[in-house]
Scaffold this motif. Structure first.
Motif, PDB file in Angstrom:
ATOM      1  N   VAL A  14      42.261  33.795 -11.045  1.00  0.00           N
ATOM      2  CA  VAL A  14      43.324  33.776 -12.041  1.00  0.00           C
ATOM      3  C   VAL A  14      44.373  32.740 -11.647  1.00  0.00           C
ATOM      4  CG1 VAL A  14      45.171  35.128 -13.132  1.00  0.00           C
ATOM      5  CG2 VAL A  14      42.973  36.220 -12.564  1.00  0.00           C
ATOM      6  N   LEU A  15      44.695  31.856 -12.577  1.00  0.00           N
ATOM      7  CA  LEU A  15      45.828  30.958 -12.399  1.00  0.00           C
ATOM      8  C   LEU A  15      47.026  31.623 -13.051  1.00  0.00           C
ATOM      9  CD1 LEU A  15      47.176  28.321 -11.599  1.00  0.00           C
ATOM     10  CD2 LEU A  15      46.373  27.335 -13.764  1.00  0.00           C
ATOM     11  N   ARG A  16      47.952  32.087 -12.225  1.00  0.00           N
ATOM     12  CA  ARG A  16      49.163  32.781 -12.702  1.00  0.00           C
ATOM     13  C   ARG A  16      50.254  31.735 -12.811  1.00  0.00           C
ATOM     14  NH1 ARG A  16      53.174  35.470 -14.488  1.00  0.00           N
ATOM     15  NH2 ARG A  16      53.623  37.578 -13.817  1.00  0.00           N
ATOM     16  N   CYS A  17      50.604  31.356 -14.019  1.00  0.00           N
ATOM     17  CA  CYS A  17      51.612  30.325 -14.256  1.00  0.00           C
ATOM     18  C   CYS A  17      53.005  30.854 -13.940  1.00  0.00           C
ATOM     19  CB  CYS A  17      51.568  29.858 -15.710  1.00  0.00           C
ATOM     20  SG  CYS A  17      50.010  29.084 -16.165  1.00  0.00           S
ATOM     21  N   ALA A  18      53.841  29.985 -13.425  1.00  0.00           N
ATOM     22  CA  ALA A  18      55.239  30.338 -13.165  1.00  0.00           C
ATOM     23  C   ALA A  18      55.972  30.502 -14.494  1.00  0.00           C
ATOM     24  CB  ALA A  18      55.896  29.236 -12.336  1.00  0.00           C
ATOM     25  N   SER A  19      57.060  31.242 -14.481  1.00  0.00           N
ATOM     26  CA  SER A  19      57.784  31.486 -15.729  1.00  0.00           C
ATOM     27  C   SER A  19      58.577  30.270 -16.189  1.00  0.00           C
ATOM     28  CB  SER A  19      58.699  32.703 -15.600  1.00  0.00           C
ATOM     29  OG  SER A  19      59.565  32.541 -14.516  1.00  0.00           O
ATOM     30  N   GLU A  43      39.091  31.078 -13.748  1.00  0.00           N
ATOM     31  CA  GLU A  43      38.393  31.553 -14.943  1.00  0.00           C
ATOM     32  C   GLU A  43      39.358  32.037 -16.006  1.00  0.00           C
ATOM     33  OE1 GLU A  43      35.258  34.455 -13.722  1.00  0.00           O
ATOM     34  OE2 GLU A  43      36.041  33.947 -11.735  1.00  0.00           O
ATOM     35  N   LEU A  44      40.576  32.329 -15.585  1.00  0.00           N
ATOM     36  CA  LEU A  44      41.555  32.952 -16.466  1.00  0.00           C
ATOM     37  C   LEU A  44      42.927  32.358 -16.175  1.00  0.00           C
ATOM     38  CD1 LEU A  44      41.715  36.718 -17.213  1.00  0.00           C
ATOM     39  CD2 LEU A  44      43.784  35.532 -16.528  1.00  0.00           C
ATOM     40  N   VAL A  45      43.685  32.106 -17.242  1.00  0.00           N
ATOM     41  CA  VAL A  45      45.057  31.617 -17.106  1.00  0.00           C
ATOM     42  C   VAL A  45      45.989  32.710 -17.605  1.00  0.00           C
ATOM     43  CG1 VAL A  45      46.735  29.887 -17.838  1.00  0.00           C
ATOM     44  CG2 VAL A  45      44.357  29.211 -17.424  1.00  0.00           C
ATOM     45  N   ALA A  46      46.933  33.123 -16.771  1.00  0.00           N
ATOM     46  CA  ALA A  46      47.931  34.127 -17.141  1.00  0.00           C
ATOM     47  C   ALA A  46      49.262  33.410 -17.338  1.00  0.00           C
ATOM     48  CB  ALA A  46      48.050  35.189 -16.053  1.00  0.00           C
ATOM     49  N   VAL A  47      49.743  33.443 -18.581  1.00  0.00           N
ATOM     50  CA  VAL A  47      50.968  32.738 -18.952  1.00  0.00           C
ATOM     51  C   VAL A  47      52.057  33.765 -19.276  1.00  0.00           C
ATOM     52  CG1 VAL A  47      52.003  31.121 -20.591  1.00  0.00           C
ATOM     53  CG2 VAL A  47      49.609  30.838 -19.920  1.00  0.00           C
ATOM     54  N   PRO A  48      53.202  33.683 -18.617  1.00  0.00           N
ATOM     55  CA  PRO A  48      54.297  34.589 -18.965  1.00  0.00           C
ATOM     56  C   PRO A  48      54.751  34.340 -20.405  1.00  0.00           C
ATOM     57  CG  PRO A  48      54.764  33.407 -16.927  1.00  0.00           C
ATOM     58  CD  PRO A  48      53.560  32.782 -17.526  1.00  0.00           C
ATOM     59  N   VAL A  49      55.134  35.380 -21.090  1.00  0.00           N
ATOM     60  CA  VAL A  49      55.545  35.269 -22.489  1.00  0.00           C
ATOM     61  C   VAL A  49      56.710  34.285 -22.638  1.00  0.00           C
ATOM     62  CG1 VAL A  49      57.141  37.230 -22.501  1.00  0.00           C
ATOM     63  CG2 VAL A  49      55.919  36.614 -24.590  1.00  0.00           C
ATOM     64  N   GLU A  50      57.530  34.131 -21.606  1.00  0.00           N
ATOM     65  CA  GLU A  50      58.648  33.181 -21.658  1.00  0.00           C
ATOM     66  C   GLU A  50      58.171  31.745 -21.816  1.00  0.00           C
ATOM     67  OE1 GLU A  50      59.435  36.801 -19.540  1.00  0.00           O
ATOM     68  OE2 GLU A  50      58.248  35.149 -18.741  1.00  0.00           O
ATOM     69  N   LEU A  81      51.324  37.383 -20.618  1.00  0.00           N
ATOM     70  CA  LEU A  81      51.885  38.526 -19.904  1.00  0.00           C
ATOM     71  C   LEU A  81      53.364  38.697 -20.224  1.00  0.00           C
ATOM     72  CD1 LEU A  81      50.461  38.103 -16.285  1.00  0.00           C
ATOM     73  CD2 LEU A  81      49.771  39.768 -17.998  1.00  0.00           C
ATOM     74  N   GLY A  82      53.731  39.912 -20.597  1.00  0.00           N
ATOM     75  CA  GLY A  82      55.142  40.201 -20.790  1.00  0.00           C
ATOM     76  C   GLY A  82      55.401  41.049 -22.018  1.00  0.00           C
ATOM     77  N   ASP A  83      56.664  41.257 -22.260  1.00  0.00           N
ATOM     78  CA  ASP A  83      57.119  42.111 -23.349  1.00  0.00           C
ATOM     79  C   ASP A  83      57.109  41.348 -24.667  1.00  0.00           C
ATOM     80  OD1 ASP A  83      58.335  43.942 -24.996  1.00  0.00           O
ATOM     81  OD2 ASP A  83      60.265  43.906 -23.963  1.00  0.00           O
ATOM     82  N   LEU A  84      56.253  41.769 -25.575  1.00  0.00           N
ATOM     83  CA  LEU A  84      56.139  41.144 -26.894  1.00  0.00           C
ATOM     84  C   LEU A  84      56.886  41.919 -27.969  1.00  0.00           C
ATOM     85  CD1 LEU A  84      52.294  40.417 -26.957  1.00  0.00           C
ATOM     86  CD2 LEU A  84      54.120  38.799 -26.485  1.00  0.00           C
ATOM     87  N   SER A  85      57.600  42.968 -27.597  1.00  0.00           N
ATOM     88  CA  SER A  85      58.168  43.874 -28.590  1.00  0.00           C
ATOM     89  C   SER A  85      59.065  43.169 -29.607  1.00  0.00           C
ATOM     90  CB  SER A  85      58.918  45.018 -27.918  1.00  0.00           C
ATOM     91  OG  SER A  85      59.950  44.531 -27.102  1.00  0.00           O
ATOM     92  N   GLU A  86      59.831  42.205 -29.183  1.00  0.00           N
ATOM     93  CA  GLU A  86      60.701  41.480 -30.119  1.00  0.00           C
ATOM     94  C   GLU A  86      59.875  40.753 -31.183  1.00  0.00           C
ATOM     95  OE1 GLU A  86      63.707  37.714 -29.980  1.00  0.00           O
ATOM     96  OE2 GLU A  86      63.823  39.148 -28.327  1.00  0.00           O
ATOM     97  N   PHE A 109      46.846  40.057 -24.686  1.00  0.00           N
ATOM     98  CA  PHE A 109      48.297  40.138 -24.616  1.00  0.00           C
ATOM     99  C   PHE A 109      48.592  41.427 -23.850  1.00  0.00           C
ATOM    100  CE2 PHE A 109      47.264  37.664 -28.316  1.00  0.00           C
ATOM    101  CZ  PHE A 109      48.187  36.634 -28.296  1.00  0.00           C
ATOM    102  N   LEU A 110      49.109  41.297 -22.628  1.00  0.00           N
ATOM    103  CA  LEU A 110      49.303  42.457 -21.763  1.00  0.00           C
ATOM    104  C   LEU A 110      50.731  42.514 -21.245  1.00  0.00           C
ATOM    105  CD1 LEU A 110      45.976  42.141 -19.732  1.00  0.00           C
ATOM    106  CD2 LEU A 110      46.435  43.641 -21.692  1.00  0.00           C
ATOM    107  N   ALA A 111      51.171  43.713 -20.918  1.00  0.00           N
ATOM    108  CA  ALA A 111      52.557  43.937 -20.520  1.00  0.00           C
ATOM    109  C   ALA A 111      52.907  43.298 -19.181  1.00  0.00           C
ATOM    110  CB  ALA A 111      52.857  45.432 -20.477  1.00  0.00           C
ATOM    111  N   ASP A 112      51.979  43.355 -18.218  1.00  0.00           N
ATOM    112  CA  ASP A 112      52.307  42.863 -16.884  1.00  0.00           C
ATOM    113  C   ASP A 112      51.034  42.652 -16.068  1.00  0.00           C
ATOM    114  OD1 ASP A 112      51.526  45.471 -16.052  1.00  0.00           O
ATOM    115  OD2 ASP A 112      53.592  46.174 -16.210  1.00  0.00           O
ATOM    116  N   GLU A 113      51.235  42.220 -14.841  1.00  0.00           N
ATOM    117  CA  GLU A 113      50.110  41.933 -13.963  1.00  0.00           C
ATOM    118  C   GLU A 113      49.309  43.192 -13.621  1.00  0.00           C
ATOM    119  OE1 GLU A 113      49.840  39.894  -9.722  1.00  0.00           O
ATOM    120  OE2 GLU A 113      50.817  38.636 -11.237  1.00  0.00           O
ATOM    121  N   ASP A 114      49.973  44.350 -13.552  1.00  0.00           N
ATOM    122  CA  ASP A 114      49.260  45.601 -13.301  1.00  0.00           C
ATOM    123  C   ASP A 114      48.278  45.893 -14.442  1.00  0.00           C
ATOM    124  OD1 ASP A 114      50.547  46.029 -10.884  1.00  0.00           O
ATOM    125  OD2 ASP A 114      52.092  47.305 -11.775  1.00  0.00           O
ATOM    126  N   ALA A 115      48.702  45.639 -15.663  1.00  0.00           N
ATOM    127  CA  ALA A 115      47.822  45.850 -16.820  1.00  0.00           C
ATOM    128  C   ALA A 115      46.650  44.879 -16.764  1.00  0.00           C
ATOM    129  CB  ALA A 115      48.601  45.683 -18.119  1.00  0.00           C
TER     130      ALA A 115
END
Length: 122
Positions: A14-19, A43-50, A81-86, A109-115
């Motif tokens: 997983v490539l976890r992108c910085a915020s 194999e996977l890119v995790a992009v913070p919602v910001e 990754l992050g809060d999409l509620s807005e 679309f997931l809430a956080d890294e734990d998810a």
């Protein structure tokens, strides 16, 4: 390359992108992230919602579809990754889109890294 961290979650690179960094705002930004992923052999890119442009969440703009199509074409998975509620509170269509997309195995679309960790265990 983008600022990020390569990690292994349940055997998936997983490539976890910085915020902080360029926004995911269109096809070229998607191709840049895909190139970074390939450089890291991720194999996977995790992009913070910001890091995702507001226009992405306006489905009429077509940006989400174009970005997602690039990831599918290059067989690199994408997770926002992050809060999409807005964003979700403003659009029934977006809520349905996120729900349907999360049923598949390629774009989530997931809430956080734990998810994400839990999802990759399945």
């Amino acid at each position: 390359m983008t600022s990020g961290t390569l990690m292994d979650l349940n055997g998936v690179r997983v490539l976890r992108c910085a915020s902080d960094g360029p926004l995911l705002d269109g096809e070229q930004a998607a191709l840049d992230l895909i190139g970074d992923a390939m450089g890291y052999e991720a194999e996977l890119v995790a992009v913070p919602v910001e890091r995702v442009a507001d226009e992405f969440f306006r489905l009429r703009s077509g940006i989400a579809g174009a970005v997602m199509q690039k990831f599918v074409n290059y067989r690199v998975r994408l997770v926002v990754l992050g809060d999409l509620s807005e964003h979700l509170s403003d659009s029934t269509a977006l809520r349905d889109f996120v729900h349907e997309t999360n049923q598949g195995g390629h774009i989530w679309f997931l809430a956080d890294e734990d998810a994400l960790d839990a999802r990759l265990q399945a």
